[in-house]
Design an enzyme around this catalytic site. Structure first.
Site, short mmCIF file in Angstrom:
data_model
loop_
_atom_site.label_atom_id
_atom_site.label_comp_id
_atom_site.label_asym_id
_atom_site.label_seq_id
_atom_site.Cartn_x
_atom_site.Cartn_y
_atom_site.Cartn_z
N CYS A 121 -26.62 29.43 -21.50
CA CYS A 121 -25.94 29.24 -22.78
C CYS A 121 -24.95 28.07 -22.68
CB CYS A 121 -25.27 30.54 -23.23
SG CYS A 121 -24.84 30.55 -24.99
N HIS A 230 -29.60 34.28 -23.12
CA HIS A 230 -28.92 35.06 -22.07
C HIS A 230 -29.92 35.94 -21.33
CE1 HIS A 230 -24.60 34.24 -22.88
NE2 HIS A 230 -25.07 33.92 -24.07
N GLU A 232 -29.52 37.34 -18.52
CA GLU A 232 -28.84 38.34 -17.69
C GLU A 232 -28.68 39.69 -18.39
OE1 GLU A 232 -25.54 36.96 -20.29
OE2 GLU A 232 -27.26 36.00 -19.34
#
Length: 264
Positions: A121, A230, A232
């Protein structure tokens, strides 16, 4: 096990300066990249040599996301940070010049060493600005663009659900990692984005509105890549995220092996 530096952010609460990074990054990197983590604090001085000494101990670098926006004025096209920001220039959740400073310092050192780099990001945007590209300051003000911000009416976990399609570029580095150029569905929680891709980067994925969603350093075969989404957050349930972290981890392990084999 490879040692990876993870960029922190500066949080100022009631006049107290704090370093912070979300646990999701650490969990995903430890679990799916199989690396050890050290947090890289933000810097408020031009400590170029200090940054180089820290990066010299690393096998990889992760530039995390954050609510703050990148401030392009803290970067020069010569890849050198501008003078340190003063506290009066800092506004939480709008900009984080301390993080900008740190990112420019560690990026310079990491690229000099040929470290594997993963930008997430804000990290993708930092890569683009560092190499001389430009950003949309607020994508929502642009016409004919997708909604790239999260729906804040949803529970926090659901704000990171996949919301739009991204086309992976044929023959690129990301396509090789994912096993092809099939479209993928990603989450979207950002208001800045790449307007003009830096000359030192190549596009790896693009959204339906033309926004670049992933890019890599074009002059190397090393894993040096940023993604706008994202990976994660829901890595446990998303094969694309796991492949991305695994590829980064493998690159870090290869770098560690080479570093340990170098003569002292």
């Amino acid at each position: 096990m490879p040692l990876v530096g993870v960029a922190a952010n500066r949080l100022i609460d009631d006049g107290v300066h704090r370093e912070w990074v979300r646990r999701r990054y650490i969990d995903a990197l430890e679990t799916y990249a199989n690396v050890e983590i050290v947090i890289l604090p933000t810097r408020s001085t031009d400590d170029i040599e200090g940054s180089r000494r820290v990066v010299a101990r690393l096998d990889g670098l992760v530039l995390t996301g954050d609510e703050s926006n990148v401030s392009p004025e803290y970067f020069l096209h010569a890849n050198t940070p501008r003078p340190s920001p003063t506290e009066s220039t800092y506004y939480r959740a709008e900009t984080d010049p301390y993080r900008d400073m740190m990112a420019s310092l560690v990026l310079s050192a990491a690229l000099e060493r040929g470290l594997p780099i993963l930008g997430i990001c804000r990290g993708l945007q930092e890569l683009n600005v560092f190499f001389g590209g430009s950003l949309y300051e607020d994508i929502s003000l642009e016409t004919n663009m997708l909604t790239h911000k999260e729906d804040i009416s949803l529970p926090r976990d659901r704000q990171y659900d996949p919301v739009h399609e991204v086309t992976v570029q044929d023959g690129g580095k990301l396509a090789r990692i994912l096993g092809g150029n099939v479209p993928i569905i990603v989450n979207s929680l950002h208001n800045q984005g790449i307007r003009i891709l830096a000359p030192g980067l190549q596009c790896e994925a693009v959204a339906a509105d033309g926004l670049i969603e992933a890019a890599s350093v074009s002059s190397t075969g090393i894993f040096q890549m940023g993604v706008q989404w994202h990976p994660e957050w829901h890595a446990a349930d998303d094969v694309v995220s796991r492949k991305l972290f695994a590829a980064f981890g493998n690159a870090c392990a290869a770098f560690e092996g080479k570093r340990q084999g170098d003569p002292v």
